[in-house]
Design a protein around this motif. Structure first.
Motif, PDB file in Angstrom:
ATOM      1  N   UNK A 104     -16.236 -11.379   7.119  1.00  0.00           N
ATOM      2  CA  UNK A 104     -16.446  -9.654   7.253  1.00  0.00           C
ATOM      3  C   UNK A 104     -16.562  -9.564   5.726  1.00  0.00           C
ATOM      4  N   UNK A 105     -17.133 -10.024   5.141  1.00  0.00           N
ATOM      5  CA  UNK A 105     -16.594  -9.745   3.065  1.00  0.00           C
ATOM      6  C   UNK A 105     -18.185  -8.721   2.480  1.00  0.00           C
ATOM      7  N   UNK A 106     -18.538  -7.656   2.760  1.00  0.00           N
ATOM      8  CA  UNK A 106     -20.146  -6.956   2.749  1.00  0.00           C
ATOM      9  C   UNK A 106     -20.302  -7.771   1.092  1.00  0.00           C
ATOM     10  N   UNK A 107     -19.189  -8.718   0.071  1.00  0.00           N
ATOM     11  CA  UNK A 107     -19.731  -9.551  -0.877  1.00  0.00           C
ATOM     12  C   UNK A 107     -20.874 -10.406  -0.509  1.00  0.00           C
ATOM     13  N   UNK A 108     -19.953 -11.229   0.052  1.00  0.00           N
ATOM     14  CA  UNK A 108     -20.159 -13.051   0.677  1.00  0.00           C
ATOM     15  C   UNK A 108     -21.575 -12.589   1.694  1.00  0.00           C
ATOM     16  N   UNK A 109     -21.567 -11.356   2.160  1.00  0.00           N
ATOM     17  CA  UNK A 109     -22.757 -11.318   3.562  1.00  0.00           C
ATOM     18  C   UNK A 109     -23.850 -11.208   2.850  1.00  0.00           C
ATOM     19  N   UNK A 110     -24.059 -10.211   0.762  1.00  0.00           N
ATOM     20  CA  UNK A 110     -25.099 -10.380   0.291  1.00  0.00           C
ATOM     21  C   UNK A 110     -25.436 -11.770  -0.274  1.00  0.00           C
ATOM     22  N   UNK A 111     -24.608 -12.750  -0.694  1.00  0.00           N
ATOM     23  CA  UNK A 111     -24.908 -13.589  -0.912  1.00  0.00           C
ATOM     24  C   UNK A 111     -25.260 -14.907   0.160  1.00  0.00           C
ATOM     25  N   UNK A 112     -24.805 -14.509   1.836  1.00  0.00           N
ATOM     26  CA  UNK A 112     -25.419 -15.237   2.422  1.00  0.00           C
ATOM     27  C   UNK A 112     -26.668 -15.216   2.701  1.00  0.00           C
ATOM     28  N   UNK A 113     -27.140 -13.491   2.538  1.00  0.00           N
ATOM     29  CA  UNK A 113     -28.601 -12.753   3.197  1.00  0.00           C
ATOM     30  C   UNK A 113     -29.308 -14.211   1.887  1.00  0.00           C
ATOM     31  N   UNK A 114     -29.057 -13.076   0.472  1.00  0.00           N
ATOM     32  CA  UNK A 114     -30.167 -14.115   0.169  1.00  0.00           C
ATOM     33  C   UNK A 114     -29.944 -15.578   0.147  1.00  0.00           C
ATOM     34  N   UNK A 115     -28.735 -17.085   0.509  1.00  0.00           N
ATOM     35  CA  UNK A 115     -29.113 -17.823   0.289  1.00  0.00           C
ATOM     36  C   UNK A 115     -30.088 -18.152   1.660  1.00  0.00           C
ATOM     37  N   UNK A 116     -29.477 -17.047   2.805  1.00  0.00           N
ATOM     38  CA  UNK A 116     -30.842 -17.783   4.318  1.00  0.00           C
ATOM     39  C   UNK A 116     -32.246 -17.844   3.901  1.00  0.00           C
ATOM     40  N   UNK A 117     -32.156 -16.350   2.446  1.00  0.00           N
ATOM     41  CA  UNK A 117     -33.593 -16.145   3.183  1.00  0.00           C
ATOM     42  C   UNK A 117     -33.934 -17.126   1.883  1.00  0.00           C
ATOM     43  N   UNK A 118     -33.846 -17.408   0.757  1.00  0.00           N
ATOM     44  CA  UNK A 118     -34.361 -17.892  -0.135  1.00  0.00           C
ATOM     45  C   UNK A 118     -34.276 -19.573  -0.290  1.00  0.00           C
ATOM     46  N   UNK A 119     -33.073 -19.991  -0.165  1.00  0.00           N
ATOM     47  CA  UNK A 119     -32.954 -21.188   0.055  1.00  0.00           C
ATOM     48  C   UNK A 119     -33.155 -22.096   1.582  1.00  0.00           C
ATOM     49  N   UNK A 120     -32.742 -21.189   2.363  1.00  0.00           N
ATOM     50  CA  UNK A 120     -33.684 -21.653   4.027  1.00  0.00           C
ATOM     51  C   UNK A 120     -34.527 -21.801   4.565  1.00  0.00           C
ATOM     52  N   UNK A 121     -35.293 -20.577   3.319  1.00  0.00           N
ATOM     53  CA  UNK A 121     -36.419 -20.404   4.538  1.00  0.00           C
ATOM     54  C   UNK A 121     -36.233 -19.386   5.899  1.00  0.00           C
ATOM     55  N   UNK A 122     -35.195 -18.682   5.995  1.00  0.00           N
ATOM     56  CA  UNK A 122     -35.143 -18.599   7.681  1.00  0.00           C
ATOM     57  C   UNK A 122     -36.667 -17.146   8.253  1.00  0.00           C
ATOM     58  N   UNK A 123     -36.531 -17.601   9.102  1.00  0.00           N
ATOM     59  CA  UNK A 123     -37.302 -15.848   9.436  1.00  0.00           C
ATOM     60  C   UNK A 123     -36.517 -14.837  10.357  1.00  0.00           C
ATOM     61  N   UNK A 124     -35.576 -14.947  10.238  1.00  0.00           N
ATOM     62  CA  UNK A 124     -35.469 -13.945  10.968  1.00  0.00           C
ATOM     63  C   UNK A 124     -33.485 -14.102  10.564  1.00  0.00           C
ATOM     64  N   UNK A 125     -32.583 -12.534  11.026  1.00  0.00           N
ATOM     65  CA  UNK A 125     -31.215 -13.751  10.120  1.00  0.00           C
ATOM     66  C   UNK A 125     -30.705 -11.754  11.067  1.00  0.00           C
ATOM     67  N   UNK A 126     -29.566 -12.628  12.133  1.00  0.00           N
ATOM     68  CA  UNK A 126     -28.772 -11.595  13.079  1.00  0.00           C
ATOM     69  C   UNK A 126     -27.656 -12.011  12.417  1.00  0.00           C
ATOM     70  N   UNK A 127     -26.787 -10.484  12.326  1.00  0.00           N
ATOM     71  CA  UNK A 127     -25.412 -10.335  12.190  1.00  0.00           C
ATOM     72  C   UNK A 127     -24.336  -9.446  13.059  1.00  0.00           C
ATOM     73  N   UNK A 128     -23.120  -9.349  12.728  1.00  0.00           N
ATOM     74  CA  UNK A 128     -22.836  -8.388  13.216  1.00  0.00           C
ATOM     75  C   UNK A 128     -22.958  -6.838  13.226  1.00  0.00           C
ATOM     76  N   UNK A 129     -23.043  -6.914  11.580  1.00  0.00           N
ATOM     77  CA  UNK A 129     -23.072  -5.853  11.154  1.00  0.00           C
ATOM     78  C   UNK A 129     -21.636  -4.780  10.838  1.00  0.00           C
ATOM     79  N   UNK A 130     -21.811  -4.205  11.174  1.00  0.00           N
ATOM     80  CA  UNK A 130     -20.297  -3.076  10.748  1.00  0.00           C
ATOM     81  C   UNK A 130     -19.729  -2.528   9.227  1.00  0.00           C
ATOM     82  N   UNK A 131     -18.739  -3.325   7.846  1.00  0.00           N
ATOM     83  CA  UNK A 131     -19.046  -3.368   6.956  1.00  0.00           C
ATOM     84  C   UNK A 131     -19.489  -4.275   6.114  1.00  0.00           C
ATOM     85  N   UNK A 132     -19.884  -4.954   7.112  1.00  0.00           N
ATOM     86  CA  UNK A 132     -20.496  -6.514   5.470  1.00  0.00           C
ATOM     87  C   UNK A 132     -22.569  -5.522   5.268  1.00  0.00           C
TER      88      UNK A 132
END
Lengths: 289, 430
Positions: free
Chosen positions: B93-121
């Motif tokens: 639930x940390x915005x900076x970690x969420x950004x890193x995670x999104x980048x990693x999921x897209x760039x390295x894991x090649x995901x097609x879709x990302x689910x989030x809780x949202x809110x502060x992140x």
């Protein structure tokens, strides 16, 4: 209105009780070892998890779990003294950084051992003492208040009336002079760590059934404890107790009458005010500040 | 030259959008999949920390969903069937970690879709979404804004479903005319406060004092409960408090002798609350999230496949862990799967187009419409009916489904008024 004031006062007495246990432990460790123990909130958390394991999971009696919490966290304190603080005795910054590392280790261990979510602890007692129609205090909170008074009184007796206590105070006042008098600095450090950590552990254990036990619960506790010891004067046990009472009453009354967020701001403002008027804190001395 | 283009009608905003779309093509990893290659789905939510209860149970539910889908052959795209694979990243639930995670999921894991809780992140992730064009989902429509066209809220419509609980309360207990509200001071608590204020006002229930906001780090709730009870309200509203707060608040209400009605967004692990208070004390507690063993979820209106069977599998694998989000991310995956199969592709743009085609969708609790322009600036929330749940004899029971759009048609101006007062409208959020 009188009922509201009285109920708020009782809430404040409870808050002062557990805050003072944590803060006094933190001050004792700093006083004798000169180390700001950032992992102190996690020692509080460890005490709470002992209650989860011994009382909630193993169904042992609650007060046995509390004693186990005191001893377990006390021994964690001894481990910290030997593994972290003794090798870094001449490097206060190193000790501080090491305690931050230990904090993370304890949090990770809690996550690995118990998972990430709040732990359910069965109520110790659901008995509520009703002083009037609008004023009540749960018996479980009375346990915390009584334990705090007894433990802090015992600590006062130990420090003022026993040879080990004198040695501890001498080490805190002037470690080199104490060593020249034949006092073992290592031994006093061990005693201080055991008692200081144990107080945090027993505070966590006693309050565990009343709060949310989770791996990150130490954070808010350590912030409160830091505010208290700065207001009281870093290194002053009496200051820590009085500041705990002042902080608990201010925070509780402001929460009740103005809101929780305002209360947090007021607590920080109180600390800043004290630092401006008396930079060493209410009972601090210049050489410890 | 640029001034001529601007004069011809190309605004700065349009220019930036066009540039971003061009950048998407360059920055998104290839979405094409080899035959039989797994489709990777990102799960970017808090798995540790104070908000983990709204992340981890969702991942557990998704794993059951993925096993079911894979056992049935996988997801059928135009080039054949593909198994689905979840890739999780703990954003704490940390915005900076969420950004890193999104980048990693897209760039390295090649995901097609990302689910989030949202809110502060979400603010941490939004630039990544804008840059890559990745399709994200949130459980919190209050994250939506017209600037983020690839963010959807297809399952949970927090906080607007809260109005249904207040409506039920007002219908069932017409003598309850006064209320107080408490909430943690964060991105979940504040829009929820505004919604409850609107819902209470719509039903002539007087909110006796300003909602009591507390620091999310609060551990001792006795002073807060003393304050809440001091005005002797008929109703105490726990807003969208996390379960770490709902439990000690209820315990304190019990210990300080509260006798009135209670309403909350959630009552996760309510059996533990009952153990700490009593069955009688929790009787009539109103909230919004059913256990999926409820017979009402076997009805024809329900679009969550075999809801009762899903609950059974979950309860067997994670006993005592069922919570508000256990089914929600899985329900999002249902919608995503249907859209991807309709489009024949896992490409984010193709999926969102297929998902929103016709302006309606099959929400877990019934057919719903893509909605939200007035409130969120964009129709990216799937809104329809929502259940009202009440604890009866120690068990959560669905008391009925109520229409959110119907409420909004009557009282939307109230909701906007209170959202504006708390700076929660899409054009007010920073």
């Amino acid at each position: 209105m009188l009922d509201l004031l009285a109920q708020t006062g009782l809430n404040a007495v409870y808050a002062a009780s557990y805050i003072s246990l944590v803060a006094v432990g933190l001050v004792l460790i700093f006083g004798v070892m000169g180390v700001i123990n950032f992992a102190h909130g996690e020692l509080f958390m460890a005490g709470a998890y002992v209650v989860v394991a011994v009382y909630a999971d193993m169904h042992m009696p609650f007060f046995l779990a509390v004693i186990v919490g005191l001893l377990f966290v006390g021994f964690l304190g001894l481990l910290m003294e030997r593994a972290l603080f003794r090798p870094l005795r001449d490097n206060p910054l190193g000790g501080l950084v090491a305690s931050i590392g230990f904090l993370m280790i304890l949090q990770s261990l809690a996550v690995m051992g118990f998972g990430v979510r709040m732990e359910f602890i069965p109520p110790v007692t659901q008995h509520v003492i009703w002083l009037s129609d609008g004023i009540s205090i749960p018996l479980a909170r009375v346990y915390v208040i009584v334990a705090s008074v007894l433990l802090l009184s015992a600590l006062w007796y130990f420090l003022k009336r026993t040879r080990f206590g004198w040695a501890l105070r001498a080490s805190a006042q002037d470690p080199q002079a104490a060593e020249l008098q034949g006092i073992s600095i290592v031994q006093t450090a061990r005693i201080a760590m055991f008692i200081g950590a144990g107080l945090a552990g027993i505070a966590g254990a006693l309050t565990a059934p009343l709060i949310s036990v989770n791996p990150h619960m130490g954070h808010s506790v350590i912030v409160t404890a830091f505010i208290v010891i700065i207001v009281g004067g870093i290194g002053s046990l009496e200051g820590a107790i009085i500041a705990s009472v002042v902080y608990a009453f201010v925070h509780t009354f402001v929460t009740t009458f103005y809101g929780g967020v305002v209360a947090d701001i007021t607590g920080l403002a109180l600390m800043l005010l004290v630092l401006i008027v008396k930079p060493t804190g209410l009972f601090g001395s210049a050489d410890r500040a | 030259m640029i001034s001529k283009i601007m004069a011809a009608g190309l605004s700065r905003r349009t220019f930036l959008k066009s540039t971003a779309i061009t950048a998407v093509g360059a920055s998104l990893p290839s979405m094409s999949l080899a035959a039989g290659e797994p489709i990777k789905i990102g799960f970017l939510a808090p798995l540790t920390g104070a908000v983990a209860a709204w992340g981890k149970p969702g991942l557990d539910g998704c794993e059951i969903w993925a096993e079911r889908v894979n056992a049935a052959g996988g997801i059928e795209l135009s080039d054949g069937k593909h198994p689905v694979e979840l890739v999780s990243y703990d954003n704490e639930y940390d915005p900076a970690k969420a950004r890193t995670g999104a980048t990693q999921l897209i760039r390295e894991d090649n995901v097609s879709f990302i689910m989030m809780l949202g809110g502060d992140t979400w603010p941490g992730v939004q630039p990544v979404a804008d840059k890559t064009g990745m399709l994200f989902s949130t459980l919190l429509p209050s994250d939506l804004s017209p600037d983020s066209t690839t963010l959807i809220a297809p399952t949970e419509v927090h906080p607007i479903y809260l109005v249904t609980g207040v409506d039920y309360l007002a219908d069932t207990y017409p003598d309850a005319k006064t209320a107080v509200i408490c909430a943690q001071d964060d991105a979940l608590g504040l829009p929820s406060v505004a919604t409850y204020l609107a819902a209470f006002e719509a039903r002539d229930i007087e909110v006796l004092e300003e909602p009591l906001l507390f620091d999310p780090a609060t551990t001792d709730f006795a002073p807060i409960v003393t304050r809440l009870m001091s005005s002797n309200p008929d109703i105490i509203c726990l807003d969208t408090c996390y379960s770490d707060y709902v439990h000690p608040i209820c315990e304190q209400l019990f210990q300080q002798g509260y006798k009135g009605k209670m309403i909350s967004a959630t009552a996760d692990f309510y059996d533990q609350m009952i153990a700490k208070t009593s069955k009688e004390f929790m009787e009539g507690f109103i909230f919004q999230f059913p256990d999926f063993d409820d017979p009402a979820l076997a009805g024809d209106n329900i679009n969550f496949e075999d809801a009762n069977g899903f609950y059974e599998a979950y309860a067997e694998r994670h006993p005592g862990q069922w919570g508000a989000v256990s089914w929600e991310y899985a329900s999002i995956m249902d919608l995503w799967k249907a859209a991807a199969e309709k489009a024949g592709s896992a490409d984010p743009e193709a999926v969102i187009t297929a998902m929103k085609e016709g302006g309606t969708g099959k929400h877990a609790f019934g057919d719903a419409k893509w909605w939200g322009t007035e409130l969120f600036g964009i129709d990216n929330a799937l809104v329809g009916d929502w259940p009202v749940v009440v604890i009866e004899d120690g068990k959560a029971v669905i008391k009925g489904f109520k229409s959110i759009p119907d409420w909004y048609d009557q009282h939307g101006d109230l909701l906007i008024k209170h959202m504006q007062a708390y700076d929660q409208m899409y054009d007010q959020r920073g």
